[in-house]
Design a protein around this motif. Structure first.
Motif, short mmCIF file in Angstrom:
data_model
loop_
_atom_site.label_atom_id
_atom_site.label_comp_id
_atom_site.label_asym_id
_atom_site.label_seq_id
_atom_site.Cartn_x
_atom_site.Cartn_y
_atom_site.Cartn_z
N LEU A 95 38.26 50.75 19.77
CA LEU A 95 37.11 51.07 19.13
C LEU A 95 36.13 51.48 19.65
O LEU A 95 35.54 50.82 20.71
CB LEU A 95 36.95 49.69 17.98
CG LEU A 95 38.17 49.39 17.09
CD1 LEU A 95 37.68 48.37 15.87
CD2 LEU A 95 38.43 50.73 16.36
N GLY A 96 35.35 52.27 19.11
CA GLY A 96 33.91 52.86 19.86
C GLY A 96 33.73 54.33 19.82
O GLY A 96 34.87 55.00 19.09
N SER B 20 35.39 53.05 14.22
CA SER B 20 35.59 51.78 13.38
C SER B 20 37.12 51.52 12.88
O SER B 20 38.04 52.72 12.66
CB SER B 20 34.68 51.80 12.33
OG SER B 20 34.96 52.73 11.24
N LEU B 21 37.44 50.51 11.96
CA LEU B 21 38.72 50.42 11.39
C LEU B 21 38.52 50.92 10.07
O LEU B 21 39.40 50.75 9.39
CB LEU B 21 39.00 48.70 11.46
CG LEU B 21 39.52 48.36 12.74
CD1 LEU B 21 40.04 47.04 12.63
CD2 LEU B 21 40.74 49.10 13.00
N LEU C 297 43.52 44.80 18.97
CA LEU C 297 42.46 45.60 19.61
C LEU C 297 42.78 45.61 21.15
O LEU C 297 43.56 44.86 21.63
CB LEU C 297 41.22 44.95 19.51
CG LEU C 297 40.78 44.88 17.94
CD1 LEU C 297 39.44 44.14 17.75
CD2 LEU C 297 40.69 46.28 17.38
N CYS C 298 42.19 46.59 21.81
CA CYS C 298 42.57 46.88 23.21
C CYS C 298 41.35 47.42 23.72
O CYS C 298 40.38 48.12 23.26
CB CYS C 298 43.82 47.59 23.03
SG CYS C 298 43.95 48.77 24.50
N SER C 299 41.00 46.79 24.98
CA SER C 299 39.82 47.28 25.70
C SER C 299 40.08 48.72 26.27
O SER C 299 41.28 49.02 26.68
CB SER C 299 39.43 46.41 26.74
OG SER C 299 40.53 46.24 27.80
N PRO C 300 39.29 49.37 26.70
CA PRO C 300 39.32 50.61 27.57
C PRO C 300 40.23 50.44 28.96
O PRO C 300 41.00 51.33 29.07
CB PRO C 300 37.96 51.32 27.84
CG PRO C 300 37.06 50.61 26.58
CD PRO C 300 37.57 49.48 26.56
#
Lengths: 485, 102
Positions: A468-469, A446-447, A313-316
């Motif tokens: 995600l978002g 979502s995944l 996962l990775c943040s914006p």
């Protein structure tokens, strides 16, 4: 046509009008071959339509001048107001609709053509003599006219209810997922067979009750035809209904031996058919499996076939950092972009990146979105240069030399399983080779699985980062980080 | 009754449609659908005959006229709406070209 003897020499001019109509319409489609010439296509279409309606209008005007009586011309006057009212509604809706609602608006428009054909076929059926169809003794119709009019109204009716269902699904009023029940195909076949029997019976007996029954049975067929089709198959459905509306017009043209209608109906019919076949190829499926919703049954079983690899996962903010340091970027838009209306922020982002000297391009899969050309229109709406938007064949080999591929709300069209896993329901479908890019940024709500209900091995790949978002919010945040410094 | 000539016209028109539409660039598939939707409403011609023109023959308002009026209403929504929508879309595509040319 049948009253043409009244016109004298004007008639000789009107004689050529159908040719003008047909030529205008063919050219209107022809100029769509490039964005440079496309603009005049619409004008050609309007000229063609005016030429088509002119004889009727002229007829009404000459009659009005000749009689000078309101009561004798009541119907033409009502017709004028009807056109103004209908045209006004059409103008208002088309002018104000958001481009993201395009697929459902087109579905709604198709339903109107379908219903109009049903009404026109009925108008001919109740008074064939007015349309120059000779009465032949006990039965009111020659056999061939009866076949044509029943087919025309059946296709119109199927188009009507089919488009209504497509509209409701696209609008989200009813669930877009495939609706299936046991024995569906058998019961559908039964109704289709019953309708064919009714058409044969109608041709023989010419009973008005049968005519009405054919129309109602076709309404049911249209509903049953589209209800099992799921959301992502909508590009096929919308273009198929487009095609039907053309065949319905051609059917009416045959009944009245109106060549302009036959030609225009054939043009629209083939156009929709070609689009459906392009969409089917884009999914590597046959038209039959799409409209019968066969694929869903397989894929629900495959859902459990999860890949338990590691997802990054990775943040914006991190995503923004990766993007800033790239030299070339390809953005892959999908239905998720349309849903969150992210195209405008994407344009802002790509403008900023371009100022930094980064090459930004867009890769369009034929079945991305809910109708043919859906993504292209949304990107064009956001003023993204036409030259930056490339089709699958034009850009697919460039992914290998690209630093970052950003997938915005797309899934199945990037799934490598289509190439590697022969057991996958989407095996054989052409995909965008996103996985070959050095880094893949997946912006996704979502995944969850894509429409086909299968896991995407791309999520587990080492060079893939999931963000995600909501697409729009994420890109807004990425935008903030790229604006900093 | 369809003569061999009308069938011939139909088949030829299918071929013309096939080759013309095959050339349409995929980027413009949405405007293509919108404009074909508008032009398929050419059936308004028959609806107008049913609604108004034929009344000169009978000189009375018939069921056929009313069915025709409804069809005129539906088709005119489609014609104006379809062309308007196509115009909007095509303007989007041509706008950027101009900007780029500057």
């Amino acid at each position: 046509m049948m009253l043409s003897f009244k016109f004298g020499c004007i008639d000789n001019v009107l004689f050529f009008f159908p040719i003008v109509v047909v030529v205008c319409f063919i050219l209107a489609l022809r100029v769509l071959s490039s964005a440079e010439t496309a603009k005049i296509g619409n004008r050609l279409g309007i000229v063609g339509m005016l030429a088509a309606t002119f004889p009727s209008v002229l007829h009404a005007i000459t009659n009005f001048v000749a009689t000078h009586s309101i009561s004798e011309n009541l119907l033409p006057i009502v017709a004028v107001f009807t056109i103004l009212l209908g045209g006004g509604i059409g103008f208002y809706v088309a002018k104000n609709i958001a481009m993201t609602s395009l697929p459902q608006l087109l579905a709604a428009f198709h339903s109107l053509v379908g219903l109009a054909s049903v009404f026109i076929a009925s108008a001919i059926f109740v008074a064939p003599q007015l349309f120059g169809i000779p009465e032949t003794g006990a039965t009111s119709f020659p056999v061939l006219n009866a076949i044509e009019i029943s087919l025309g109204s059946a296709i119109g009716a199927i188009t009507f209810t089919g488009s209504i269902v497509a509209f409701l699904k696209l609008q989200g009023v009813i669930t877009a997922s495939a609706f299936q029940y046991p024995g569906q195909r058998k019961s559908n076949m039964l109704i289709v067979l019953a309708t064919i029997v009714m058409i044969i019976a109608f041709v023989v007996t010419q009973s008005p009750m049968l005519f009405i029954s054919i129309i109602f049975a076709s309404f049911i067929i249209g509903y049953l035809l589209i209800i099992p089709v799921g959301g992502a198959d909508m590009p096929v459905v919308v273009s198929m209904l487009n095609s039907y509306s053309g065949w319905a017009a051609a059917g009416i043209g045959f009944t009245l031996e109106n060549n302009a209608l036959i030609v225009v109906g054939a043009l629209v019919g083939t156009s929709g058919a070609i689009l459906s076949s392009i969409m089917c190829k884009g999914m590597n499926r046959s038209l039959l499996t799409v409209i019968s919703g066969i694929q869903q049954k397989n894929s629900t079983m495959i859902v459990s076939n999860k890949n338990d690899g590691h997802i990054k996962l990775c943040s914006p903010e991190d995503a923004g950092f990766i993007i800033k340091n790239a030299e070339s970027i390809i953005i892959v838009p999908g239905y998720g972009m349309a849903v969150s209306q992210a195209q405008h922020v994407i344009r802002e982002l790509s403008n900023i990146l371009k100022l930094r000297g980064i090459v930004v391009r867009y890769a369009i899969h034929p079945v991305a979105g809910r109708m043919p050309g859906h993504m292209n229109v949304l990107l064009a709406e956001a003023n993204i240069p036409y030259e930056d938007v490339l089709e699958i064949d034009e850009i697919n080999h460039d992914f290998g030399s690209t630093d970052v591929a950003i997938v915005v709300g797309a899934n199945d069209i990037t799934n490598p399983a289509a190439k590697t896993d022969p057991t996958s329901p989407i095996y054989g479908m052409p995909i965008l080779d996103v996985s070959k890019a050095k880094t893949v940024l997946f912006i996704k709500r979502s995944l969850g699985f894509g429409y086909a209900g299968i896991g995407n091995s791309l999520f587990y790949q080492n060079n893939t980062m999931m963000v995600l978002g909501d697409a729009k919010k994420i890109i807004e945040e990425i935008l903030k980080t790229t604006k900093e410094e | 009754m369809p003569t061999i000539e009308t069938l011939m016209i139909f088949i030829l028109a299918c071929f013309v449609g096939y080759y013309v539409v095959l050339k349409v660039t995929p980027a413009l598939h949405a405007p293509l659908m919108s404009i074909t939707n508008a032009i398929s409403s050419i059936i308004i011609v028959i609806a107008l005959d049913a609604a108004a023109v034929n009344s000169f023959q009978e000189n009375s308002v018939t069921l056929s006229s009313w069915l025709g009026i409804v069809a005129v209403f539906l088709a005119s929504i489609n014609i104006v709406g379809g062309f308007m929508l196509t115009r909007r879309m095509l303007l989007m595509f041509s706008f950027k070209r101009k900007k780029k040319g500057k």
